[in-house]
Design an enzyme around this catalytic site. Structure first.
Site, mmCIF file in Angstrom:
data_model
loop_
_atom_site.group_PDB
_atom_site.id
_atom_site.type_symbol
_atom_site.label_atom_id
_atom_site.label_comp_id
_atom_site.label_asym_id
_atom_site.label_seq_id
_atom_site.Cartn_x
_atom_site.Cartn_y
_atom_site.Cartn_z
ATOM 1 N N ASP A 240 0.873 -1.168 0.000
ATOM 2 C CA ASP A 240 0.000 0.000 0.000
ATOM 3 C C ASP A 240 0.914 1.223 0.000
ATOM 4 O O ASP A 240 2.121 1.112 0.252
ATOM 5 C CB ASP A 240 -0.884 -0.031 1.269
ATOM 6 N N SER A 241 0.320 2.394 -0.211
ATOM 7 C CA SER A 241 1.103 3.626 -0.117
ATOM 8 C C SER A 241 1.538 3.860 1.328
ATOM 9 O O SER A 241 2.241 4.836 1.600
ATOM 10 C CB SER A 241 0.241 4.805 -0.570
ATOM 11 N N TYR B 110 -0.262 8.434 -2.124
ATOM 12 C CA TYR B 110 -0.194 8.314 -3.580
ATOM 13 C C TYR B 110 -1.240 9.229 -4.229
ATOM 14 O O TYR B 110 -1.077 9.653 -5.366
ATOM 15 C CB TYR B 110 -0.475 6.870 -4.013
ATOM 16 N N GLY B 111 -2.296 9.507 -3.486
ATOM 17 C CA GLY B 111 -3.397 10.326 -4.008
ATOM 18 C C GLY B 111 -2.984 11.711 -4.462
ATOM 19 O O GLY B 111 -3.732 12.384 -5.148
ATOM 20 N N CYS C 15 -4.300 -1.206 -2.056
ATOM 21 C CA CYS C 15 -4.455 0.247 -2.126
ATOM 22 C C CYS C 15 -5.384 0.544 -3.300
ATOM 23 O O CYS C 15 -5.103 0.131 -4.431
ATOM 24 C CB CYS C 15 -3.068 0.852 -2.369
ATOM 25 N N ASN C 16 -6.488 1.227 -3.025
ATOM 26 C CA ASN C 16 -7.436 1.565 -4.092
ATOM 27 C C ASN C 16 -6.782 2.447 -5.148
ATOM 28 O O ASN C 16 -7.021 2.302 -6.339
ATOM 29 C CB ASN C 16 -8.641 2.307 -3.504
ATOM 30 N N THR C 17 -5.957 3.385 -4.670
ATOM 31 C CA THR C 17 -5.327 4.322 -5.599
ATOM 32 C C THR C 17 -4.367 3.580 -6.531
ATOM 33 O O THR C 17 -4.408 3.753 -7.749
ATOM 34 C CB THR C 17 -4.585 5.421 -4.808
ATOM 35 N N CYS D 221 -10.968 3.491 0.574
ATOM 36 C CA CYS D 221 -9.522 3.653 0.764
ATOM 37 C C CYS D 221 -9.167 2.718 1.907
ATOM 38 O O CYS D 221 -9.870 2.695 2.934
ATOM 39 C CB CYS D 221 -9.202 5.102 1.136
ATOM 40 N N THR D 222 -8.104 1.943 1.730
ATOM 41 C CA THR D 222 -7.814 0.917 2.749
ATOM 42 C C THR D 222 -7.367 1.516 4.080
ATOM 43 O O THR D 222 -7.368 0.829 5.101
ATOM 44 C CB THR D 222 -6.756 -0.087 2.239
ATOM 45 N N HIS D 223 -7.003 2.792 4.079
ATOM 46 C CA HIS D 223 -6.677 3.412 5.370
ATOM 47 C C HIS D 223 -7.933 3.568 6.247
ATOM 48 O O HIS D 223 -7.841 3.537 7.468
ATOM 49 C CB HIS D 223 -6.074 4.812 5.165
#
Ligand code: DGL
Length: 254
Positions: free
Chosen positions: A8-9, A40-41, A71-73, A184-186
């Site tokens: 992930d970011s 990353y967004g 990570c969705n992004t 968003c995975t966060h």
């Protein structure tokens, strides 16, 4: 032992790692948090793609041949490219769980919103997904600018202002929604905080991503189901660690 890579970011993908760990698959997990480059967004596509390539190669060098883009992004920007460039690896991505409105039709008469980073929300992939799965535009979209970064910076050490800052990020989001799709995975990492001031149901795709990983391991990778524990994982955080180190999941999610 089967090895998988997850990245992930930053620490957001731990929300997926946690769900995989719950399935007690007895696999080795290597997690790469690109915290130095979070979020990353706010980067451009070529930067995100270059980081994803570097991370995939690092995880492959650890012996992983199934890689979860947690990570969705990064999924929105890079997964098609990764599948093309590394055809010998298997990739599992994560996308905002818009399809929940088709799988649970009762949601269609209730008010829902997708929360996502600005880059995910504005990506072509997200727009196409939403048009396909939500053609009547039932779902609203809300893209808090700094929420992922705020969660990133406060995960291991929470500042006193954390909850206040989270609320500030969500100013403008109505509290009338019956459900919120966490894109968003966060975000699932702060579900308790979100629930303290938003009354809607929080819907996360993370358990489904974990099931997809399990099914691939049992199918494509020929693993047999066993009742093994997987409480340890190898963790690397760019900008913080110099190598992977072993962490215990129960200590990370206290
Ligand atoms: N966890 C990432 C996601 O799911 C965070 C996004 C970012 O770094 O901007 O999109």
């Amino acid at each position: 032992m089967v090895k998988i890579g997850i990245f992930d970011s930053g620490i957001g993908g731990l929300s997926i790692l946690r769900e995989i760990a719950k399935l007690r698959l007895g696999i080795e997990m290597f997690y790469f948090a690109d915290s130095l480059n979070n979020p990353y967004g706010q980067k451009d596509d070529s930067f995100v793609i270059a980081r994803c390539e570097f991370i995939v190669e690092t995880l492959e060098a650890k012996g992983a041949n199934l890689i979860v883009v947690a990570c969705n992004t990064a999924t929105a920007i890079a997964i098609d490219h990764l599948r093309e460039k590394y055809p010998h690896l298997v990739f599992v991505g994560v996308e905002p769980y818009i399809n929940v409105i088709n799988q649970r039709p009762e949601l269609k008469t209730r008010r829902g919103v997708v929360l996502a980073t600005p880059l995910t929300g504005n990506s072509k992939r997200f727009k196409a997904l939403k048009e396909r799965l939500d053609p009547n535009n039932l779902l609203d979209v809300f893209t808090p600018i700094h929420l992922a970064k705020l969660i990133e910076d406060n995960f291991f050490n929470k500042s006193h202002a954390f909850e206040f800052d989270v609320k500030k990020e969500l100013l403008g989001l109505s509290n009338d929604y019956d459900y919120l799709i966490l894109g968003c995975t966060h975000y699932p990492l702060i579900k308790p905080q979100l629930l303290s001031f938003l009354k809607g149901e929080m819907i996360s795709p993370c358990p489904m991503v974990a099931m997809r990983v399990k099914n691939l391991l049992l199918g494509k990778f020929g693993m047999t189901e066993g009742d093994a524990s997987a409480t340890n994982f190898a963790f690397y955080q760019s900008g913080v660690s110099s190598d992977f180190k072993t962490l215990n999941i129960d200590e990370v999610f206290i």
